[in-house]
Scaffold this active site. Sequence first.
Site, PDB file in Angstrom:
ATOM      1  N   THR A 103       0.846  -1.193   0.000  1.00 26.42           N
ATOM      2  CA  THR A 103       0.000   0.000   0.000  1.00 26.42           C
ATOM      3  C   THR A 103       0.881   1.243   0.000  1.00 26.42           C
ATOM      4  OG1 THR A 103      -1.910   1.037   1.028  1.00 26.42           O
ATOM      5  CG2 THR A 103      -0.342   0.027   2.549  1.00 26.42           C
ATOM      6  N   LYS A 115       3.384   1.532  -3.834  1.00 23.88           N
ATOM      7  CA  LYS A 115       2.759   0.818  -4.955  1.00 23.88           C
ATOM      8  C   LYS A 115       3.539   0.976  -6.271  1.00 23.88           C
ATOM      9  CE  LYS A 115      -2.031   0.458  -3.503  1.00 23.88           C
ATOM     10  NZ  LYS A 115      -3.419   0.728  -3.853  1.00 23.88           N
TER      11      LYS A 115
HETATM   12  P1  NAP Z   1      -2.920   8.863  -3.707  1.00 20.03           P
HETATM   13  O1  NAP Z   1      -2.306   8.178  -4.874  1.00 20.03           O
HETATM   14  O2  NAP Z   1      -2.024   9.481  -2.689  1.00 20.03           O
HETATM   15  O3  NAP Z   1      -3.915   9.998  -4.271  1.00 20.03           O
HETATM   16  C1  NAP Z   1      -4.531  10.873  -3.391  1.00 20.03           C
HETATM   17  C2  NAP Z   1      -5.560  11.723  -4.130  1.00 20.03           C
HETATM   18  O4  NAP Z   1      -6.263  12.527  -3.150  1.00 20.03           O
HETATM   19  C3  NAP Z   1      -4.949  12.691  -5.127  1.00 20.03           C
HETATM   20  O5  NAP Z   1      -5.833  12.877  -6.190  1.00 20.03           O
HETATM   21  C4  NAP Z   1      -4.821  13.971  -4.288  1.00 20.03           C
HETATM   22  O6  NAP Z   1      -4.820  15.155  -5.049  1.00 20.03           O
HETATM   23  C5  NAP Z   1      -6.099  13.902  -3.482  1.00 20.03           C
HETATM   24  N1  NAP Z   1      -6.009  14.694  -2.252  1.00 20.03           N
HETATM   25  C6  NAP Z   1      -5.350  14.381  -1.115  1.00 20.03           C
HETATM   26  N2  NAP Z   1      -5.503  15.359  -0.197  1.00 20.03           N
HETATM   27  C7  NAP Z   1      -6.276  16.307  -0.770  1.00 20.03           C
HETATM   28  C8  NAP Z   1      -6.798  17.551  -0.337  1.00 20.03           C
HETATM   29  N3  NAP Z   1      -6.531  18.028   0.888  1.00 20.03           N
HETATM   30  N4  NAP Z   1      -7.559  18.269  -1.192  1.00 20.03           N
HETATM   31  C9  NAP Z   1      -7.850  17.787  -2.433  1.00 20.03           C
HETATM   32  N5  NAP Z   1      -7.385  16.616  -2.900  1.00 20.03           N
HETATM   33  C10 NAP Z   1      -6.604  15.881  -2.085  1.00 20.03           C
HETATM   34  O7  NAP Z   1      -3.874   7.874  -2.891  1.00 20.03           O
HETATM   35  P2  NAP Z   1      -4.794   6.655  -3.442  1.00 20.03           P
HETATM   36  O8  NAP Z   1      -4.050   5.374  -3.360  1.00 20.03           O
HETATM   37  O9  NAP Z   1      -5.337   7.062  -4.766  1.00 20.03           O
HETATM   38  O10 NAP Z   1      -5.930   6.590  -2.319  1.00 20.03           O
HETATM   39  C11 NAP Z   1      -6.930   7.583  -2.252  1.00 20.03           C
HETATM   40  C12 NAP Z   1      -8.095   7.138  -1.364  1.00 20.03           C
HETATM   41  O11 NAP Z   1      -8.668   5.935  -1.870  1.00 20.03           O
HETATM   42  C13 NAP Z   1      -7.708   6.831   0.086  1.00 20.03           C
HETATM   43  O12 NAP Z   1      -8.721   7.323   0.915  1.00 20.03           O
HETATM   44  C14 NAP Z   1      -7.654   5.313   0.132  1.00 20.03           C
HETATM   45  O13 NAP Z   1      -7.961   4.803   1.419  1.00 20.03           O
HETATM   46  C15 NAP Z   1      -8.774   4.964  -0.846  1.00 20.03           C
HETATM   47  N6  NAP Z   1      -8.582   3.629  -1.443  1.00 20.03           N
HETATM   48  C16 NAP Z   1      -9.539   2.683  -1.204  1.00 20.03           C
HETATM   49  C17 NAP Z   1      -9.397   1.422  -1.755  1.00 20.03           C
HETATM   50  C18 NAP Z   1     -10.460   0.391  -1.492  1.00 20.03           C
HETATM   51  O14 NAP Z   1     -10.212  -0.813  -1.704  1.00 20.03           O
HETATM   52  N7  NAP Z   1     -11.651   0.784  -1.065  1.00 20.03           N
HETATM   53  C19 NAP Z   1      -8.293   1.106  -2.565  1.00 20.03           C
HETATM   54  C20 NAP Z   1      -7.331   2.107  -2.793  1.00 20.03           C
HETATM   55  C21 NAP Z   1      -7.488   3.370  -2.220  1.00 20.03           C
HETATM   56  P3  NAP Z   1      -3.429  15.832  -5.569  1.00 20.03           P
HETATM   57  O15 NAP Z   1      -3.011  15.053  -6.770  1.00 20.03           O
HETATM   58  O16 NAP Z   1      -3.796  17.224  -5.869  1.00 20.03           O
HETATM   59  O17 NAP Z   1      -2.441  15.713  -4.423  1.00 20.03           O
END
Ligand code: NAP
Length: 290
Positions: free
Chosen positions: A66, A70
């Site tokens: 995670t 990744k």
């Molecule tokens: P990531 O690669 O770090 O991407 C994070 C995303 O959130 C980016 O688009 C980022 O925007 C945005 N973001 C973060 N803080 C923000 C803020 N304060 N204001 C606006 N945008 C913000 O993370 P990820 O792996 O995609 O995970 C994202 C979410 O999905 C998490 O909550 C995770 O728990 C969930 N998830 C769930 C599953 C599941 O199986 N249900 C699987 C994977 C992930 P910027 O590009 O502008 O920074």
Amino acid sequence: MLDSRTKIFGIIGDPVVHSLSPVMQNYFMKMFKINGVYCAFRIHSNDLETCLKGAPIMGFVGLNVTLPHKYAAAQTATFSSPEVRLLQVANTLQFKQDGIHAFTTDHYGFIASVGEHRARFSGAQVLMFGAGGSARSVAFALSQLGISALTIANRNESKAVELARFCQQNLAMTNVAAISINHPNLSHFIDQATILINTTSLGMYPIINEAPVALFTSIGKKHFVYDLIYNPLMTRFMYEAEKRGATVKNGLDMLIYQGLASLNIWSYEDFRLDINSFNELKSLLYRELK
Ligand code: NAP
């Protein structure tokens, strides 16, 4: 009972203390009568290479990966599945004699979790918030679910543009647009779409009062709102949308399906959960979240 033949699995990330995967995977071990154990390991980015060298020596069968590893895991692997080669991220590693094999199961988890709502996706206009790792996997899933148009809204707009280009060039999606999550006319994009997906971490524990949109008034009955977050189970985004008549779904089912897919890779099986086991596992995970 654990013994000298017990197979070792785990998840690596940083942080990883809130991961539900150990409870879920150990439930699977028991359910499917696997002599295995699954633990969480907090691994700093600087130690990833050492960790991945050491894990097979220690007899690990597989690891989930995670944030923030990744991408690096996909790069480090000896062999990558076609999906990993396409998406450049891995969430499942399998240690074999010939090296590390990398897979990704998030897109599969998303598709499987859609379940009874699958028909909504065919020909749908989708507005997706976020352009990070999970957004990329969801975009891949959406390309397989036959949507007609995708708008990607992200805080960092250039990342939305980059993901939109990826969708066009690699996923054969023709109707893809990128906007800022703070677009002054976001309501218009919400109104145009029938499916809204949050792939950002906005609203995730502990900052649970956040949401990817500030104004909820354009959300209504026609919308299916899918939030990838599962902690809390009802995010502010979901709550506000449901209040206005939308159908909502959290990310817990996706988590379960992607985890089961990892186990099936490691064990060369096609394990499935019946509805009772699925609900039992969900209750177990609900309790963990409290
Ligand atoms: P990531 O690669 O770090 O991407 C994070 C995303 O959130 C980016 O688009 C980022 O925007 C945005 N973001 C973060 N803080 C923000 C803020 N304060 N204001 C606006 N945008 C913000 O993370 P990820 O792996 O995609 O995970 C994202 C979410 O999905 C998490 O909550 C995770 O728990 C969930 N998830 C769930 C599953 C599941 O199986 N249900 C699987 C994977 C992930 P910027 O590009 O502008 O920074």
